[in-house]
Design an enzyme around this catalytic site. Structure first.
Site, short mmCIF file in Angstrom:
data_model
loop_
_atom_site.label_atom_id
_atom_site.label_comp_id
_atom_site.label_asym_id
_atom_site.label_seq_id
_atom_site.Cartn_x
_atom_site.Cartn_y
_atom_site.Cartn_z
N GLU A 159 -7.13 5.00 7.43
CA GLU A 159 -6.85 6.41 7.14
C GLU A 159 -8.02 7.05 6.40
OE1 GLU A 159 -3.07 5.70 5.29
OE2 GLU A 159 -2.16 5.32 7.26
N SER B 225 2.21 -1.98 10.17
CA SER B 225 3.67 -1.92 10.33
C SER B 225 4.32 -3.29 10.20
CB SER B 225 4.04 -1.23 11.64
OG SER B 225 3.47 0.06 11.68
N HIS C 9 -9.68 1.59 4.33
CA HIS C 9 -8.44 1.69 5.13
C HIS C 9 -8.70 2.65 6.29
CE1 HIS C 9 -4.33 2.69 6.29
NE2 HIS C 9 -3.97 1.58 5.68
N GLY D 153 1.57 3.40 11.38
CA GLY D 153 2.38 4.61 11.37
C GLY D 153 2.85 5.03 12.76
N LYS E 60 0.22 4.24 -0.33
CA LYS E 60 -0.40 5.46 0.22
C LYS E 60 -0.10 6.64 -0.71
CE LYS E 60 -0.27 3.40 4.76
NZ LYS E 60 -0.29 3.57 6.19
N ASN F 202 0.88 -1.18 0.00
CA ASN F 202 0.00 0.00 0.00
C ASN F 202 0.91 1.22 0.00
OD1 ASN F 202 -1.79 2.04 0.44
ND2 ASN F 202 -2.36 1.43 2.53
N GLU G 35 -6.12 -4.38 10.29
CA GLU G 35 -5.20 -3.28 10.52
C GLU G 35 -5.47 -2.67 11.89
OE1 GLU G 35 -3.47 -2.17 6.48
OE2 GLU G 35 -4.49 -0.53 7.43
C1 3PY Z 1 0.68 0.18 7.36
O1 3PY Z 1 1.38 -0.83 7.36
O2 3PY Z 1 1.02 1.19 7.99
C2 3PY Z 1 -0.57 0.23 6.62
O3 3PY Z 1 -1.37 1.09 6.83
C3 3PY Z 1 -0.81 -0.79 5.56
O4 3PY Z 1 -1.97 -0.54 4.86
#
Ligand code: 3PY
Length: 249
Positions: free
Chosen positions: A96, A211, A94, A172, A11, A9, A166
């Site tokens: 986010e 992560s 997601h 993050g 982003k 991903n 997730e």
């Molecule tokens: C991450 O690993 O930070 C993610 O958001 C993967 O989608």
């Protein structure tokens, strides 16, 4: 036995130059991966990436899709448009997007339906916040998020999606769920799939996304219900993405 799947991903990262070099590096070493590879790139780079990935065996995906089919929706990209560029996957819901764009469970369910109707495989993301985990509400939150999209699908349609767990608190932040914590939730997710369809419980990939890095991938991937990863930052470095995809015992 589900073959492992590793989805990058990206982003909101990338440039024409950076994408070209990342994908060329990935293509050159993709044969080393112990599973299937895919990259979900920003919409404006789909044409470029689709061309580079032709006949590479690395699948292409997008990071979002409109919940509408077509019409006056400025800025939106439809599932048909994604299909035009050879997308196989699209990430839906997601954290986010839930957090910064106010996406609701209902909207996410519509997005998943639109994607499937256009022949794409939605990667539907679910996960709890730190406060919800600490309040012991993980199962309740996950069940609510799963019910929202499972309830609009027919049992046989359920085979054609991917679920990504997730944990929002691990995105993050540098924090990661331990393999046992992740497995516990993946097992709950599989239970929900089985309730809908026993076949989906067998077939559907449940990816871990929070992560995942070369240093924690091997232990996570050993867990019976972790079928691969949805990988953020580490997917922007070809060597790291491939190191994760080689971490399968
Ligand atoms: C991450 O690993 O930070 C993610 O958001 C993967 O989608």
């Amino acid at each position: 036995m589900r073959r492992k799947l590793f989805v990058g991903n990206w982003k909101m990262h990338g440039s024409l130059v950076a994408n070209g070099s990342l994908l060329r590096d990935l293509k050159a070493a993709a044969w080393e991966a112990q599973g299937d590879l895919a990259v979900c790139v920003p919409a404006c780079y789909l044409a470029q990436c689709s061309e580079i990935l032709i006949r590479s065996g690395i699948a292409l995906g997008a990071q979002d899709v409109s919940s509408h089919t077509t019409g006056a929706y400025t800025g939106e990209v439809s599932a048909r448009m994604l299909q035009d560029f050879g997308c196989k996957y699209v990430i839906v819901g997601h954290s986010e997007r839930r957090e910064y764009h106010g996406e609701t469970d209902e909207e996410i369910a519509h997005k998943a339906q639109r994607a499937m109707a256009a022949g794409l495989t939605p990667i539907v993301c679910v996960g709890e916040t730190l406060a919800e985990r600490e309040a012991g509400r993980t199962r309740e939150v996950i069940n609510m998020q799963m019910d929202a999209f499972l309830s609009v699908l027919e049992p046989e349609e359920t085979n054609d999606l991917i679920v990504a767990y997730e944990p929002i608190w691990a995105i993050g932040t540098g924090m990661t769920a331990t393999p046992e914590m992740a497995q516990e939730v993946h097992a709950m997710l599989r239970e929900k799939l089985v309730e809908k369809s026993a076949e989906a419980g067998e077939l559907v990939h449940i990816l871990y996304g929070g992560s995942m890095r070369p240093k924690n991938a091997r232990e996570l991937l050993q867990m019976p219900d972790i079928d691969g990863g949805l990988i953020g930052g580490a997917s922007l470095i070809a060597a790291d993405f491939l190191a994760i995809a080689k971490s399968v015992l």
